[in-house]
Design a protein around this motif. Sequence first.
Motif, short mmCIF file in Angstrom:
data_model
loop_
_atom_site.label_atom_id
_atom_site.label_comp_id
_atom_site.label_asym_id
_atom_site.label_seq_id
_atom_site.Cartn_x
_atom_site.Cartn_y
_atom_site.Cartn_z
N ALA A 11 53.32 67.46 70.32
CA ALA A 11 52.77 68.76 70.72
C ALA A 11 52.50 68.83 72.22
O ALA A 11 52.74 69.87 72.85
CB ALA A 11 51.49 69.03 69.94
N GLU A 12 52.02 67.75 72.82
CA GLU A 12 51.61 67.80 74.23
C GLU A 12 52.76 68.11 75.17
O GLU A 12 52.58 68.75 76.21
CB GLU A 12 50.96 66.47 74.62
N THR A 13 53.96 67.66 74.81
CA THR A 13 55.12 67.88 75.68
C THR A 13 56.14 68.82 75.07
O THR A 13 57.18 69.07 75.68
CB THR A 13 55.82 66.53 75.97
N ASP A 14 55.85 69.36 73.90
CA ASP A 14 56.79 70.25 73.21
C ASP A 14 58.15 69.58 73.05
O ASP A 14 59.20 70.21 73.23
CB ASP A 14 56.93 71.57 73.97
N GLN A 15 58.13 68.30 72.71
CA GLN A 15 59.34 67.53 72.50
C GLN A 15 59.44 67.09 71.04
O GLN A 15 58.46 67.15 70.30
CB GLN A 15 59.37 66.30 73.42
N SER A 16 60.63 66.67 70.64
CA SER A 16 60.86 66.24 69.27
C SER A 16 61.45 64.84 69.26
O SER A 16 62.29 64.51 70.10
CB SER A 16 61.82 67.20 68.55
N VAL A 17 61.00 64.03 68.32
CA VAL A 17 61.58 62.71 68.10
C VAL A 17 62.40 62.78 66.83
O VAL A 17 61.88 63.09 65.76
CB VAL A 17 60.50 61.62 67.97
N LEU A 18 63.70 62.54 66.94
CA LEU A 18 64.60 62.52 65.79
C LEU A 18 64.78 61.08 65.35
O LEU A 18 65.15 60.22 66.15
CB LEU A 18 65.96 63.12 66.14
N VAL A 19 64.52 60.82 64.07
CA VAL A 19 64.64 59.46 63.53
C VAL A 19 65.60 59.50 62.34
O VAL A 19 65.41 60.27 61.39
CB VAL A 19 63.28 58.91 63.07
N TYR A 20 66.63 58.66 62.40
CA TYR A 20 67.61 58.58 61.32
C TYR A 20 67.29 57.38 60.43
O TYR A 20 67.00 56.27 60.92
CB TYR A 20 69.02 58.41 61.89
N SER A 21 67.34 57.59 59.13
CA SER A 21 67.09 56.50 58.18
C SER A 21 67.93 56.72 56.94
O SER A 21 68.61 57.75 56.80
CB SER A 21 65.60 56.44 57.81
N ALA A 22 67.89 55.75 56.04
CA ALA A 22 68.68 55.84 54.80
C ALA A 22 67.88 55.26 53.65
O ALA A 22 66.95 54.45 53.85
CB ALA A 22 70.01 55.11 54.96
N ARG A 23 68.24 55.65 52.44
CA ARG A 23 67.56 55.16 51.25
C ARG A 23 67.71 53.64 51.16
O ARG A 23 68.81 53.11 51.30
CB ARG A 23 68.14 55.82 50.00
N PRO A 24 66.59 52.91 50.95
CA PRO A 24 66.67 51.44 50.87
C PRO A 24 67.70 50.98 49.85
O PRO A 24 67.79 51.52 48.74
CB PRO A 24 65.26 51.03 50.46
N GLY A 25 68.50 50.01 50.22
CA GLY A 25 69.50 49.46 49.32
C GLY A 25 70.82 50.19 49.33
O GLY A 25 71.79 49.71 48.73
N SER A 26 70.89 51.33 49.99
CA SER A 26 72.14 52.10 50.01
C SER A 26 73.11 51.50 51.02
O SER A 26 72.74 50.71 51.89
CB SER A 26 71.86 53.56 50.37
N ALA A 27 74.36 51.92 50.89
CA ALA A 27 75.37 51.45 51.84
C ALA A 27 75.03 51.90 53.25
O ALA A 27 75.26 51.17 54.22
CB ALA A 27 76.75 51.97 51.42
N ALA A 28 74.48 53.12 53.38
CA ALA A 28 74.11 53.60 54.70
C ALA A 28 72.98 52.77 55.32
O ALA A 28 72.98 52.50 56.52
CB ALA A 28 73.68 55.07 54.62
N ALA A 29 72.03 52.33 54.47
CA ALA A 29 70.95 51.48 54.96
C ALA A 29 71.50 50.14 55.47
O ALA A 29 71.04 49.62 56.50
CB ALA A 29 69.92 51.25 53.87
#
Length: 266
Positions: free
Chosen positions: A238-256
């Motif tokens: 909120a203080e800087t009107d910025q966004s943090v984008l975080v990518y994750s995947a379901r535990p145990g999945s191929a993407a993880a």
Amino acid sequence: MDRSELGTVLREARARLRPTDVGLPEGPRRQVTGLRREEVARLARVSVEYVVRLEQGRGPRPSPQVLGALSRALRLTPADRDLVYRLAGAEPPRDGRVPMTVLPGTTRVLDRLGHLPALVLSAKSDVLAWNPTAAALLGDPATWPPDRRNLVRARFLNGGTTTGEDAAHCAGALRAAHSRYPGDPDLTALITDLRTGSPAFAHLWTSGRSGGHHSATAVIDHPRLGPLTLDCDVLHVAETDQSVLVYSARPGSAAAKALAELGTPS
């Protein structure tokens, strides 16, 4: 530009930091107080020679993008950041303009998320900071020209997908940003470029929709690992009107498992 005083301020700021302050290991053979020049260069994505020349008072006039990168790398307070800008002969970020300096606390969060791809966006979708895993997943923003590190520009002017709800949200995010920062010349120029260069953006802009970055499922086509279906969560600073984008995947999945491979140092 006061090169001598700028060099002094940058040297002292580097000496005040410990490696652990910026997410780096202390190391057993450290012989200098504070960070090494090599570490500052790596954090700011500039060359070591550039840092040396600035600290010695013989460097070129840094661009606002470089000043912002150095301010973030050195974890400068807003007051110290403004001093660095003025010593370099540049106008500090002003009220009424999109904040472009990442707070030290946000940078520490980014460092601690090293196993997950994460990046920081400004209110107008500039990529301000990222961790190595994000660079491995999305491509290294350090290789992009600084004035082209913008996700909306990349989507609509550099071959991205320009249809669908996510594209509409991107256009809506810029409209919302424009309502908050109507006098920001960089934001105005970006919108002009997009409306002129992309009929798809121009159509979405005239629809009048507002919006913002939001958590969603993203499919990333990685050149080595293939398509990865990931959750993209958005955290708002909120203080800087910025966004943090975080990518994750379901535990145990191929993407993880693929993300784990990306986050493993080579």
